[in-house]
Motif scaffolding. Structure first.
Motif, PDB file in Angstrom:
ATOM      1  N   CYS A 171       0.824  -1.211   0.000  1.00  0.00           N
ATOM      2  CA  CYS A 171       0.000   0.000   0.000  1.00  0.00           C
ATOM      3  C   CYS A 171       0.855   1.257   0.000  1.00  0.00           C
ATOM      4  CB  CYS A 171      -0.923  -0.005   1.220  1.00  0.00           C
ATOM      5  SG  CYS A 171      -1.788   1.553   1.436  1.00  0.00           S
ATOM      6  N   LEU A 172       0.484   2.229  -0.840  1.00  0.00           N
ATOM      7  CA  LEU A 172       1.249   3.471  -0.959  1.00  0.00           C
ATOM      8  C   LEU A 172       0.822   4.498   0.082  1.00  0.00           C
ATOM      9  CD1 LEU A 172       1.017   3.841  -4.850  1.00  0.00           C
ATOM     10  CD2 LEU A 172       2.545   2.416  -3.504  1.00  0.00           C
ATOM     11  N   SER A 211      -8.269   6.118  -2.451  1.00  0.00           N
ATOM     12  CA  SER A 211      -9.500   5.691  -3.123  1.00  0.00           C
ATOM     13  C   SER A 211     -10.281   4.721  -2.249  1.00  0.00           C
ATOM     14  CB  SER A 211      -9.171   4.991  -4.433  1.00  0.00           C
ATOM     15  OG  SER A 211      -8.444   5.841  -5.270  1.00  0.00           O
ATOM     16  N   CYS A 231      -9.148   0.460  -5.040  1.00  0.00           N
ATOM     17  CA  CYS A 231      -7.697   0.721  -4.988  1.00  0.00           C
ATOM     18  C   CYS A 231      -7.084   0.503  -6.360  1.00  0.00           C
ATOM     19  CB  CYS A 231      -6.998  -0.174  -3.968  1.00  0.00           C
ATOM     20  SG  CYS A 231      -5.185  -0.018  -4.075  1.00  0.00           S
ATOM     21  N   PRO A 232      -6.439   1.518  -6.929  1.00  0.00           N
ATOM     22  CA  PRO A 232      -5.899   1.408  -8.280  1.00  0.00           C
ATOM     23  C   PRO A 232      -4.708   0.457  -8.356  1.00  0.00           C
ATOM     24  CG  PRO A 232      -5.929   3.699  -7.521  1.00  0.00           C
ATOM     25  CD  PRO A 232      -6.198   2.846  -6.339  1.00  0.00           C
ATOM     26  N   MET A 244      -5.566  -3.240  -1.596  1.00  0.00           N
ATOM     27  CA  MET A 244      -6.606  -3.692  -0.660  1.00  0.00           C
ATOM     28  C   MET A 244      -6.910  -5.113  -1.080  1.00  0.00           C
ATOM     29  SD  MET A 244      -7.990  -1.694   1.780  1.00  0.00           S
ATOM     30  CE  MET A 244      -8.741  -3.205   2.311  1.00  0.00           C
TER      31      MET A 244
HETATM   32  S1  SF4 Z   1      -6.073   3.294  -2.368  1.00  0.00           S
HETATM   33 FE1  SF4 Z   1      -4.777   1.442  -2.270  1.00  0.00          FE
HETATM   34  S2  SF4 Z   1      -2.674   2.228  -2.211  1.00  0.00           S
HETATM   35 FE2  SF4 Z   1      -4.027   3.965  -1.694  1.00  0.00          FE
HETATM   36  S3  SF4 Z   1      -4.192   3.956   0.556  1.00  0.00           S
HETATM   37 FE3  SF4 Z   1      -5.897   2.702  -0.214  1.00  0.00          FE
HETATM   38  S4  SF4 Z   1      -5.112   0.571  -0.241  1.00  0.00           S
HETATM   39 FE4  SF4 Z   1      -3.326   1.952  -0.092  1.00  0.00          FE
END
Ligand code: SF4
Ligand code: SF4
Ligand code: SF4
Ligand code: FES
Lengths: 273, 163
Positions: free
Chosen positions: B53-54, B60, B95-96, B100
């Motif tokens: 995860c970033l 999103s 999540c792009p 997730m």
């Molecule tokens: S959208 Fe994906 S990358 Fe961004 S915070 Fe959520 S789980 Fe992490």
């Protein structure tokens, strides 16, 4: 669900232990936060409290009350107060819970879950007349509130009094997400998640969309359309968001995009066109 | 929030140590490993990748969650799944980057929460592809580190169980 957004706290005592809790928090949540096990049927941390099952009853005493005087309240709906004293497992509380469960055991004689809870409160067999039914719905309305939360409101409570039941009056509203069935404490909502590419719930049959590359089931077309609308409505900036791919494929695609060699390959492919 | 999880995918050797460490660190039931919140994989013959995860500035996943089950922990900066989750899976679709996920063994929606400020993956990553630090490592720093570390997954697995 609706915690107060203030930093104000109140000081209270639960089972003889003192605690500071945010103003507006419910007794149930505060007690559980202290590791105290208060039983409940209709409460879910993500849904508005409803106070339907009364299993979460506790005894309270406000400052200034006579020492002998206590009151029973449903802890999922009762906000903490300054100076409050709470008992979560007194004789009076246990007695009340056993009546609640006695009645539920008569309502849903086929539910193993309720029978086990009843046993924990000393009720081996209900003292009321058992309903003649296989239905195990206890009218906690978790399904109703969950479906409302996800933005479909497909489930309604119909009829009144002891004959009350839940159903989906408008089948179009249901998107086949199975959230209701998976949250139901007594597994009262029958469903088939995937039977040869079909899903069934609330007497409705759905197709299933699968990820092309992994074969993973992503959900029903109605479900995916609902999430897409929701994502667009929230102004999500990433178009990839709306791609109907499994998490695994999304990870791979993202890596491919960032990896230099793959970039070169793509560029070569573009130039070749 | 002084420390961050710095990810440098080109240092990844796809040893899967991070996945193992994550599984073990997040196992709710002893003996039943959780699905890892981090993944290492081969993109092609020459490139490996490691992804978690970033912790997006505008997540999103959080935007689509109908019950507020995804919240940022101010201490670590990470987005965490709390007990409000009703299991709708909207976040997984949204999540792009595919970060997730759903753990079907433990019936849980999962994402990286940097182990609440002590990420197991970075602790055992032998190459510096994953680093928990207040600044990113230079390639030289990573090389120095890698020289001192064994990258043999078996040796590392032993290290993990010893604690
Ligand atoms: S959208 Fe994906 S990358 Fe961004 S915070 Fe959520 S789980 Fe992490
Ligand atoms: S399966 Fe249908 S009725 Fe149940 S929560 Fe989803 S949309 Fe609502
Ligand atoms: S699965 Fe849980 S965390 Fe994800 S969007 Fe639904 S309620 Fe929120
Ligand atoms: S949990 Fe409080 S009334 Fe049901």
């Amino acid at each position: 669900m609706s915690e107060a957004k203030t930093n104000e706290t109140v000081h209270l005592t639960i089972d003889g232990r003192e605690v500071d809790a945010p103003k507006g928090a419910m007794i149930l949540d505060v007690a559980r936060g202290m590791g105290i096990d208060v039983p409940s049927l209709c409460a879910h941390p993500g849904l508005e409290p409803f106070g339907a099952c009364r299993l979460c009853v506790v005894e309270i005493q406000k400052p200034g009350w006579d020492d002998w005087y206590k009151q029973l309240v449903t802890s999922c709906l009762y906000p903490v107060e300054e100076g409050l004293k709470v008992w979560t497992d007194s004789d009076e509380v246990r007695q009340n819970r056993s009546v609640v469960l006695d009645l539920q055991m008569a309502r849903v004689p086929e539910s193993d879950y309720i029978r086990e809870l009843g046993r924990q409160y000393g009720v081996e067999k209900t003292s009321y007349a058992e309903r003649d039914t296989k239905d195990t719905c206890i009218m906690c309305t978790i399904c109703v509130r969950a479906c409302e939360a996800i933005g479909r409101s497909a489930i309604a409570t119909l009829s009144r009094g002891p004959d009350k039941y839940v159903d989906v009056p408008n089948k179009d509203a249901c998107i086949g997400c199975l959230v209701c069935a998976s949250l139901c404490p007594t597994d009262a909502i029958p469903f088939t998640a995937n039977d040869n590419g079909k899903r069934r719930i609330w007497d409705k049959e759905f197709d299933l969309v699968t990820d092309e590359r992994t074969g993973e089931v992503l959900g029903t077309p109605e479900y995916l359309a609902h999430v897409q609308k929701r994502a667009e409505g929230n102004g999500l900036v990433w178009p990839e968001t709306l791609k109907q791919e499994s998490a695994k494929v999304k990870r791979y695609e993202y890596a491919r995009k960032l990896s230099r060699v793959a970039d070169v390959e793509d560029r070569l492919a573009d130039e070749a066109k | 929030m002084s420390k961050r999880l710095y990810v440098t995918p080109y240092r990844c050797i796809d040893c899967k140590v991070c996945e193992q460490a994550c599984s073990l660190a997040n196992t709710p039931v002893p003996g039943v490993p959780a699905r890892p919140r981090v993944q290492s994989f081969k993109v092609d013959d020459q490139n490996n990748f490691v992804l978690l995860c970033l912790q997006c500035d505008e997540p999103s996943c959080q935007a689509v969650c109908p019950v507020g089950a995804l919240e940022r922990n101010p201490e670590t900066g990470a987005i965490e799944v709390n007990d409000k989750c009703i299991g709708c899976g909207f976040c997984v679709r949204a999540c792009p980057f595919g970060c997730m996920d759903y753990d079907d063994t433990h019936n849980e929606y999962i994402k990286c929460d940097v182990c609440k400020g002590d990420p197991a993956c970075a602790k055992y990553c032998p190459t510096g592809a994953l680093v928990w630090s207040d600044k990113p490592w230079t390639d030289q720093e990573a090389e120095e580190y890698a020289k001192k570390k064994s990258s043999d997954p078996f040796t590392i697995a032993l290290e993990m169980t010893k604690k």
